[in-house]
Design an enzyme around this catalytic site. Structure first.
Site, PDB file in Angstrom:
ATOM      1  N   ASP A 137      -3.137   9.403   7.321  1.00 19.07           N
ATOM      2  CA  ASP A 137      -1.893   8.213   6.667  1.00 19.07           C
ATOM      3  C   ASP A 137      -0.902   8.865   6.030  1.00 19.07           C
ATOM      4  O   ASP A 137       0.668   8.151   6.285  1.00 19.07           O
ATOM      5  CB  ASP A 137      -2.607   7.474   5.257  1.00 19.07           C
ATOM      6  CG  ASP A 137      -3.861   7.005   5.918  1.00 19.07           C
ATOM      7  OD1 ASP A 137      -4.621   7.100   6.032  1.00 19.07           O
ATOM      8  OD2 ASP A 137      -3.770   5.618   6.165  1.00 19.07           O
ATOM      9  N   ARG A 166       0.527  -1.068  -0.097  1.00 15.15           N
ATOM     10  CA  ARG A 166      -0.393  -0.191   0.401  1.00 15.15           C
ATOM     11  C   ARG A 166       1.189   1.133   0.212  1.00 15.15           C
ATOM     12  O   ARG A 166       1.788   1.669   0.812  1.00 15.15           O
ATOM     13  CB  ARG A 166      -1.061   0.210   0.777  1.00 15.15           C
ATOM     14  CG  ARG A 166      -1.721  -1.080   1.320  1.00 15.15           C
ATOM     15  CD  ARG A 166      -3.420  -0.829   2.232  1.00 15.15           C
ATOM     16  NE  ARG A 166      -3.896  -0.275   1.792  1.00 15.15           N
ATOM     17  CZ  ARG A 166      -5.402   0.282   2.601  1.00 15.15           C
ATOM     18  NH1 ARG A 166      -5.173  -0.238   4.079  1.00 15.15           N
ATOM     19  NH2 ARG A 166      -5.617   1.647   2.116  1.00 15.15           N
ATOM     20  N   GLN A 177     -15.469   1.874   7.161  1.00 14.96           N
ATOM     21  CA  GLN A 177     -15.022   1.544   7.823  1.00 14.96           C
ATOM     22  C   GLN A 177     -15.114   2.035   9.026  1.00 14.96           C
ATOM     23  O   GLN A 177     -14.739   2.315  11.017  1.00 14.96           O
ATOM     24  CB  GLN A 177     -12.984   2.192   7.874  1.00 14.96           C
ATOM     25  CG  GLN A 177     -12.215   1.419   6.943  1.00 14.96           C
ATOM     26  CD  GLN A 177     -12.350   1.485   5.670  1.00 14.96           C
ATOM     27  OE1 GLN A 177     -13.112   2.200   5.425  1.00 14.96           O
ATOM     28  NE2 GLN A 177     -11.120   1.895   5.027  1.00 14.96           N
TER      29      GLN A 177
HETATM   30  C1  LIG Z   1      -4.938   5.882  12.604  1.00 14.02           C
HETATM   31  S1  LIG Z   1      -5.490   4.695  11.204  1.00 14.02           S
HETATM   32  C2  LIG Z   1      -4.861   6.316  10.260  1.00 14.02           C
HETATM   33  C3  LIG Z   1      -5.935   5.876   8.708  1.00 14.02           C
HETATM   34  O1  LIG Z   1      -5.098   4.592   7.906  1.00 14.02           O
HETATM   35  C4  LIG Z   1      -6.973   4.340   7.585  1.00 14.02           C
HETATM   36  O2  LIG Z   1      -7.242   3.859   6.050  1.00 14.02           O
HETATM   37  P1  LIG Z   1      -7.375   3.072   5.670  1.00 14.02           P
HETATM   38  O3  LIG Z   1      -8.394   2.423   6.477  1.00 14.02           O
HETATM   39  O4  LIG Z   1      -7.426   2.520   4.076  1.00 14.02           O
HETATM   40  O5  LIG Z   1      -5.957   1.382   6.691  1.00 14.02           O
HETATM   41  C5  LIG Z   1      -7.617   5.890   7.620  1.00 14.02           C
HETATM   42  O6  LIG Z   1      -7.515   6.533   6.677  1.00 14.02           O
HETATM   43  C6  LIG Z   1      -7.083   6.216   8.753  1.00 14.02           C
HETATM   44  O7  LIG Z   1      -7.302   7.404   9.151  1.00 14.02           O
END
Ligand SMILES: CSC[C@H]1O[C@H](OP(=O)(O)O)[C@H](O)[C@@H]1O
Length: 337
Positions: free
Chosen positions: A240, A83, A200
């Site tokens: 991120d 990723r 999520q």
């Molecule tokens: C503390 S998690 C930070 C960030 O990561 C998540 O992305 P994903 O679900 O695609 O891994 C999301 O953007 C969170 O805010």
């Protein structure tokens, strides 16, 4: 959540398969670096900090039978390719490579034993540091929430995606202050944005229900109305990758919430560990945005564009909250080590 299982039977790690939540909580054992790469790519393991920690363990698993420099480079490249946006992944891999290169390479017992032991130790150290970071973000964030809490009213918080304990090793980043406030007896309510297409937000709702924190799930597109109606006292989201100027990459849909927040004078905070700040990245325009499969939108043969993240410009961000405290985007450079 990640638990390492270092044993004579051969090392492995246990992760919670987040693609099965909130319906069922299923643990999966990862025995090889290929297992770890698949878990990250498929989002069984997700959330920037947790991706970094899990990848660190993936390096340790990748050196089980070959501790050569070429194997280390191959393992790091495989995991780095899973990723592109979350910098924590690349930060953790660079740290593992930096530490392991100080020790002898090769396939003999000494090299295998040494590098394997060092790799597990460093991965555990990264995991332990994430716990401490979650606690510190919670403590600093509690002061922010207290500051914004209306007198004699429940503090109304909006978040996006999941930046809770499921996305880290312990208490989360954006949700850590929420848990700290709830534990301190401060009445809070969380507006939980479902966060299509991977939803999520349902993970956040599951977490908050487990913790007994009042919350309400909303469609992503309802956020603007609630902000306009004055039903949100502040927003707090994860990240991120944060560029040197404070532009922030986070889950797709974050930018729209930041625009609505600014339009209605609602504070908008980003919570993330220092490892999420990429000082080598000058602005958000330099951040690679992951494009995920069209199938995630479930639109059959309809043409799809599915960016997994967007960029919130620094001027829309009230403050950035890390284990060091809260700073404005203009003050971010002080955290450059
Ligand atoms: C503390 S998690 C930070 C960030 O990561 C998540 O992305 P994903 O679900 O695609 O891994 C999301 O953007 C969170 O805010």
């Amino acid at each position: 959540m990640v638990e390492d299982r270092a044993s004579n039977a051969g090392n492995s790690i246990l992760i919670l398969d987040q693609t099965r939540l909130p319906q069922v909580a299923v643990q999966v054992r990862l025995n090889t670096v290929d297992d770890v790469a698949h878990a990250i790519r498929s989002m069984q393991v997700r959330g920037a900090p947790l991706i970094g920690v899990t990848a660190a363990y993936g390096v340790a698993l990748g050196l089980k039978h070959d501790a050569s420099d070429s194997q280390l480079a191959q393992v790091v490249d495989m995991l780095a390719a899973t990723r592109p946006t979350a910098v924590n992944l690349h930060w953790a891999l660079a740290r593992m490579q930096r530490v392991l290169q100080k020790f002898p390479q090769g396939c003999n017992a000494l090299a295998l034993g040494t590098r394997r032991e060092v790799a597990w130790h460093e991965a555990r150290a990264i995991a332990a540091e994430d716990v401490a970071t979650n606690v510190a973000i919670g403590e600093h964030g509690l002061r922010i929430l207290t500051m914004h809490k209306p007198k004699d009213a429940v503090l109304q918080i909006m978040t996006h995606c999941n930046a809770g304990r499921l996305a880290t090793v312990a208490h989360g980043t954006a949700l850590a202050p929420v848990y700290a406030a709830h534990a301190a007896g401060i009445p809070v309510h969380v507006w939980v944005s479902e966060t299509r297409p991977r939803n999520q937000g349902l993970l956040t709702a599951w977490e908050l229900a487990e913790a007994g924190v009042p919350h309400t799930l909303i469609a992503d597109n309802a956020a603007g109305l609630l902000i306009m109606q004055g039903k949100v006292d502040l927003l707090i989201v994860g990240a991120d990758r944060i560029a040197a100027n404070g532009d922030t990459a986070n889950k797709i849909g974050t930018y729209l919430k930041a625009l609505a927040a600014q339009a209605h004078g609602v504070p908008f905070y980003v919570a993330a560990p220092l490892s999420t700040i990429d000082f080598s990245c000058p602005t958000g325009y330099a951040i690679c945005i992951e494009e995920r499969a069209a199938a995630e939108l479930g639109a059959g043969d309809v043409p799809v564009v599915n960016p997994a993240f967007d960029i919130t410009p620094a001027h829309l961000i009230t403050g950035i909250l890390s284990e060091n405290g809260v700073v404005s985007v203009e003050e971010l450079a002080q955290w450059k080590s």
